[in-house]
Design a protein around this motif. Sequence first.
Motif, short mmCIF file in Angstrom:
data_model
loop_
_atom_site.label_atom_id
_atom_site.label_comp_id
_atom_site.label_asym_id
_atom_site.label_seq_id
_atom_site.Cartn_x
_atom_site.Cartn_y
_atom_site.Cartn_z
N VAL A 1 25.24 -23.79 5.15
CA VAL A 1 24.23 -24.32 6.08
C VAL A 1 22.56 -24.16 5.37
O VAL A 1 21.89 -25.03 4.62
CB VAL A 1 24.57 -24.69 7.44
CG1 VAL A 1 23.40 -25.56 8.07
CG2 VAL A 1 26.08 -25.06 8.05
N VAL A 2 21.94 -22.86 6.33
CA VAL A 2 21.14 -22.48 5.40
C VAL A 2 20.49 -22.54 3.76
O VAL A 2 20.00 -23.36 3.09
CB VAL A 2 20.68 -21.57 6.08
CG1 VAL A 2 18.83 -21.05 5.64
CG2 VAL A 2 20.50 -21.55 7.32
N GLY A 3 21.38 -21.89 3.41
CA GLY A 3 21.53 -22.15 1.60
C GLY A 3 20.99 -23.52 1.26
O GLY A 3 20.39 -23.93 -0.10
N MET A 4 22.31 -24.63 1.12
CA MET A 4 21.88 -25.59 0.65
C MET A 4 20.48 -25.75 1.12
O MET A 4 20.06 -27.23 0.61
CB MET A 4 23.10 -26.65 1.85
CG MET A 4 23.07 -28.02 1.00
SD MET A 4 22.54 -28.33 -1.02
CE MET A 4 24.22 -27.95 -1.66
N GLY A 5 20.00 -26.38 2.99
CA GLY A 5 19.48 -26.61 3.60
C GLY A 5 17.73 -26.44 2.51
O GLY A 5 17.02 -27.13 2.30
N ALA A 6 17.86 -25.31 2.00
CA ALA A 6 16.53 -24.37 1.21
C ALA A 6 16.44 -24.92 -0.57
O ALA A 6 15.65 -25.00 -0.72
CB ALA A 6 16.51 -23.42 1.49
N ALA A 7 17.63 -25.11 -0.96
CA ALA A 7 17.98 -26.47 -1.91
C ALA A 7 17.18 -27.53 -1.69
O ALA A 7 16.81 -28.11 -3.18
CB ALA A 7 19.02 -25.69 -2.84
N MET A 8 17.41 -28.39 -1.25
CA MET A 8 17.32 -29.32 -0.90
C MET A 8 15.47 -30.15 -0.33
O MET A 8 15.19 -29.55 0.18
CB MET A 8 18.28 -30.98 0.38
CG MET A 8 19.07 -29.95 0.05
SD MET A 8 20.38 -30.83 1.29
CE MET A 8 19.52 -32.64 1.19
N ARG A 9 14.65 -30.83 -0.83
CA ARG A 9 13.90 -31.90 -0.55
C ARG A 9 14.04 -32.30 0.53
O ARG A 9 14.75 -32.41 0.91
CB ARG A 9 13.12 -32.48 -2.13
CG ARG A 9 12.61 -32.01 -3.41
CD ARG A 9 12.45 -32.87 -4.18
NE ARG A 9 11.75 -32.48 -5.13
CZ ARG A 9 11.79 -32.84 -6.41
NH1 ARG A 9 11.33 -34.60 -6.58
NH2 ARG A 9 11.20 -32.82 -7.86
N PRO A 10 13.00 -32.48 1.53
CA PRO A 10 12.99 -33.05 2.11
C PRO A 10 13.30 -34.90 2.44
O PRO A 10 14.19 -35.26 3.09
CB PRO A 10 11.98 -32.72 3.59
CG PRO A 10 10.96 -32.01 2.38
CD PRO A 10 11.46 -31.74 1.10
N ASP B 1 26.88 -15.99 1.35
CA ASP B 1 25.76 -15.21 0.92
C ASP B 1 24.70 -16.77 0.63
O ASP B 1 24.68 -17.37 -0.15
CB ASP B 1 25.47 -14.39 -0.42
CG ASP B 1 24.58 -14.04 -1.74
OD1 ASP B 1 23.58 -14.47 -1.40
OD2 ASP B 1 25.11 -13.41 -2.62
N VAL B 2 23.18 -16.42 1.38
CA VAL B 2 22.84 -17.28 1.17
C VAL B 2 21.94 -17.97 0.01
O VAL B 2 21.69 -19.01 0.17
CB VAL B 2 21.66 -17.34 2.26
CG1 VAL B 2 20.73 -16.00 2.72
CG2 VAL B 2 20.96 -18.59 2.79
N LEU B 3 21.40 -16.44 -0.45
CA LEU B 3 20.47 -16.79 -2.35
C LEU B 3 21.40 -17.08 -2.73
O LEU B 3 21.37 -18.32 -3.55
CB LEU B 3 20.19 -15.33 -2.10
CG LEU B 3 19.19 -14.96 -1.28
CD1 LEU B 3 19.04 -13.27 -2.13
CD2 LEU B 3 17.64 -15.54 -1.38
N ALA B 4 22.47 -16.52 -3.20
CA ALA B 4 23.39 -17.32 -4.06
C ALA B 4 24.38 -19.04 -3.75
O ALA B 4 23.63 -19.95 -4.65
CB ALA B 4 24.77 -16.51 -3.81
N VAL B 5 24.30 -19.51 -2.61
CA VAL B 5 24.53 -20.64 -1.73
C VAL B 5 22.85 -21.71 -2.23
O VAL B 5 23.32 -22.54 -2.97
CB VAL B 5 24.40 -21.29 -0.43
CG1 VAL B 5 24.58 -22.48 -0.47
CG2 VAL B 5 25.29 -20.57 -0.73
N ARG B 6 21.42 -20.71 -1.63
CA ARG B 6 20.65 -22.13 -2.12
C ARG B 6 20.18 -21.74 -3.77
O ARG B 6 19.74 -22.70 -4.21
CB ARG B 6 19.85 -20.88 -1.48
CG ARG B 6 18.12 -21.52 -1.67
CD ARG B 6 16.65 -20.90 -1.75
NE ARG B 6 17.42 -19.37 -2.85
CZ ARG B 6 15.88 -18.12 -2.46
NH1 ARG B 6 15.49 -18.48 -2.00
NH2 ARG B 6 15.93 -17.71 -3.91
N ASP B 7 20.66 -20.48 -4.59
CA ASP B 7 20.28 -21.01 -6.45
C ASP B 7 21.17 -21.77 -7.07
O ASP B 7 20.80 -22.31 -7.42
CB ASP B 7 19.94 -19.30 -6.62
CG ASP B 7 18.61 -18.60 -5.74
OD1 ASP B 7 18.03 -19.42 -5.53
OD2 ASP B 7 18.56 -16.83 -6.27
N THR B 8 22.31 -21.91 -6.85
CA THR B 8 23.38 -22.26 -6.77
C THR B 8 23.17 -23.87 -7.21
O THR B 8 22.77 -24.77 -7.80
CB THR B 8 24.36 -22.32 -6.77
OG1 THR B 8 24.88 -20.93 -7.71
CG2 THR B 8 25.35 -22.50 -7.81
#
Length: 379
Positions: A90-99, A251-258
């Motif tokens: 949830v948090v990793g995807m949120g960090a990858a998106m623009r508002p 893994d929040v970083l793995a989700v965010r980066d991918t």
Amino acid sequence: MTADTTARRPRSAARAGLQKPGTETREAGKPTDIGGSADSRIAAEDPGTLRELYREMLFVRRFEERTSQSYQQAKIGGYCHLNLGEEATVVGMGAAMRPTDYLFTNYREHGYALIKGIEPGRVMAELYGRSTGTSKGWGGSMHMYDTATRLLGGYAIVGGQIPLALGAALAIDYRGDDDVVVCQMGEGTTNIGAFHESLNIAALWNLPIVFLIVNNQTGMGTTVEKSSAEPDLWKRADSYRIRGERVDGTDVLAVRDTARELIETARRDGRPALLEAVSYRLKGHSVVDPAKYRSSATVSEARDNDPVARWHAALLQAGVLTEQTAAALEESVAAGVRAAVEFADASPHPDPSSLFDYNYATAVPGDSRRLPADPLFTH
């Protein structure tokens, strides 16, 4: 119809000239030891960013735990599905998106509402069925909606969000905007017709959409292996010649980066993608599901892969967190959740007269507003 649609979509027509890539896939295994695998990535990150990711994961965890308690206290009615165990995804995807990016979700969406920027009090108020909630108290747990933050549902029907998310991606493409749609779903949704139809159209029309499969390995009470002939769900991208990825969803970083890589590719080139995030569901399908279909070994494995506990341990080991800063974050999060509950408790119930206010965007002749207790005939 095809010619007319193509004529209305100048950007897609231009993109159609792009050479379609072949199947691009990369397989990752099930969740691994974050403490061992993420040392170099943690060292490369800003400590403040790492602590904020932890705070957001912890907030989703505590918010959902309080939601479960409120449900048991009968303050929340209807169906209720929690993100417990999926916080890193949830948090990793949120960090990858623009508002400004759009998000469509299924009915397990409380955490997504929070990371999209909706005030926690409004999310809890919707769960409580209060007029200050995101859907003015009429939607409840499964129907969060907020145009300001571009969370466009919350859908109770399995897969109901997918064609709508595809339509939003088509609208972005038609207007020539550079926003992206993320469409989240569970692993069971990949077996319905709308999933395959939407991936097909997204690939044909080069639409800016990323399909996120949150694979918590159990669709209600059935394992993926017993419900899907191809249990490696990321491989379903192959059929449509779009990029498919599998990532460790704990893994929040793995989700965010991918996710960020896929989202930015969709934004730049209009190429859709499929991301499978493998995680664990720490509780049953819903709050009232005791999950007796799970073996003790499966339950133990899920607990061992608790993303919040593992990320907490990894940050302590890296020196990003101390016991004191962790305790301060815990208290801050607890205060935020308490404030959300207090806001919901103090909010009024919607007036019954407003039940039909949002059935239609504009007035419709003959629209019935009869309540269940009203007579069929007035005279």
